[in-house]
Design a protein around this motif. Structure first.
Motif, mmCIF file in Angstrom:
data_model
loop_
_atom_site.group_PDB
_atom_site.id
_atom_site.type_symbol
_atom_site.label_atom_id
_atom_site.label_comp_id
_atom_site.label_asym_id
_atom_site.label_seq_id
_atom_site.Cartn_x
_atom_site.Cartn_y
_atom_site.Cartn_z
ATOM 1 N N ARG A 1 -0.891 4.615 -1.490
ATOM 2 C CA ARG A 1 -2.213 4.667 -0.866
ATOM 3 C C ARG A 1 -2.153 5.047 0.612
ATOM 4 N N THR B 1 -8.350 -0.560 1.696
ATOM 5 C CA THR B 1 -8.645 -1.323 0.484
ATOM 6 C C THR B 1 -10.134 -1.538 0.263
ATOM 7 N N LEU C 1 0.828 -1.204 0.000
ATOM 8 C CA LEU C 1 0.000 0.000 0.000
ATOM 9 C C LEU C 1 0.861 1.251 0.000
#
Length: 369
Positions: free
Chosen positions: A102, A186, A97
């Motif tokens: 993210r 997510t 990630l």
């Protein structure tokens, strides 16, 4: 004079080699295998029911897979709970990630997990076990463990072990929170995300997350023995059936020695993450010498730890312990290979821990000889 004596010695040795080669070979074949010796000590001296070491080339075993039937110990395809080795999978997923932009390592965890909104704890501190969060597993009623949110609430009722970033303390709560973070970022369960980004790319087909309510182990496996967390008064019993789903992001995966070795090779071989991400995991570390189960010279990074080898260098892995098993191993530097060692009961202290870690050391050091 010295050169003449040396030449004569070489000539004599060359002459005798042909005469005594069969004897030498026979003697070599009877030399004790240092890995097997450690496994035998675990069984015959420490009372471990069964033990296994797999280095990608050979599988060594000691003891039995089932005390009742006496059937032989399983091989490298046998399933077992990898316990806290799961943390390395979770850490790799978090770093995926990060690599994808993210999340950031210095983001506050409370931005993703509302229960931590008032705590100045970062993602990096969770990965490194430097958040100061108390251990939740000692507070849970394992006959009805509840949700991840319930478990975190138990930990947050306790006083922090230290202020975030000021010390190191091993706590499963850190990885409980990281699982919750993956869920939030997510939009899917952390189990699904780890399957998609780690298990499938590496083709770890024998590695799985237990389903809710699933207590046993799928496929071939040894029985496990220890103190059941919900029935400690019963003493050492068969604990093959455990609520594996509830062990979650900090310890829930089931795998095989073959798959676990493949994971270490894939992670440190650059098949899961960009090089800079793996370097962060292994260079931004804390000295944990003599703390928890770690021997002198060990360092803890992002869900992975380095342990010195007696032959020089280190190996990177994690290790894990549950009432019914203990696991050690990882991937060594200098091309010394990868190994998984596990026992079918808890073996995380004293002689049993030294023998388990000794089997890892012996297997990896043998590759460089």
């Amino acid at each position: 004079m010295q050169r003449k004596r040396f030449a004569a010695a070489v000539l004599l040795a060359a002459t005798l080699t042909g005469v005594f080669a069969p004897v030498a070979a026979a003697q070599a074949s009877h030399r004790p295998d240092p890995v097997q010796r450690k496994l035998d000590l675990l069984v015959h001296r420490d009372g471990v029911p069964g033990a296994l070491a797999y280095d990608g080339r050979a599988t060594r075993t000691a003891g039995v897979a089932d005390l009742e039937s006496g059937r032989p110990m399983v091989d490298e395809e046998g399933r077992f709970r990898i316990a806290s080795n799961t943390k390395a999978f979770t850490a790799a997923a978090v770093m995926r990630l990060v690599a994808d932009g993210r999340i950031r390592l210095d983001d506050r965890a409370g931005a993703y997990v509302p229960q931590l909104a008032e705590r100045n704890i970062t993602v990096r501190q969770l990965l490194k076990q430097t958040s100061g969060l108390p251990e939740y597993t000692r507070l849970v009623d394992w006959s009805r463990p509840g949700t991840d949110q319930d478990c975190l609430a138990l930990a947050l009722k306790e006083k922090p072990v230290f202020e975030p970033g000021t010390d190191w303390s091993y706590s499963n709560t850190n990885y409980l929170v990281l699982g919750m973070l993956i869920d939030q970022v997510t939009g899917t369960d952390f189990r699904t995300y780890i399957e998609r980004t780690i298990l499938r790319p590496l083709r770890l087909d024998d590695t799985y997350w237990p389903a809710p309510g699933e207590l046993g182990l799928r496929g071939p496996h040894a029985r496990n023995y220890g103190i059941h967390p919900a029935r400690p008064e019963a003493g050492r019993v068969d604990v093959t059936e455990l609520p594996g789903y509830e062990f979650g992001a900090s310890g829930g995966l089931v795998s095989t020695p073959g798959d676990l070795n493949a994971f270490w090779d894939g992670l440190f071989g650059g098949r899961l993450l960009p090089g800079w991400a793996v370097r962060l995991m292994t260079r931004d570390t804390t000295d944990v010498s003599g703390r928890d189960v770690y021997p002198a010279g060990s360092r803890y990074g992002y869900g992975v730890a380095s342990i010195p080898l007696s032959c020089g260098g280190v190996y990177w892995g994690h290790g894990g312990d549950l009432p019914g098993d203990s696991v050690g191993g990882g991937r060594a530097t200098a091309g010394r290979g990868t190994v998984t060692v596990y026992t079918t009961t808890w073996a995380a202290e004293g002689d049993s821990l030294r023998h388990l870690q000794g089997a890892v050391d012996a297997a990896l050091c043998a590759r460089g000889r």
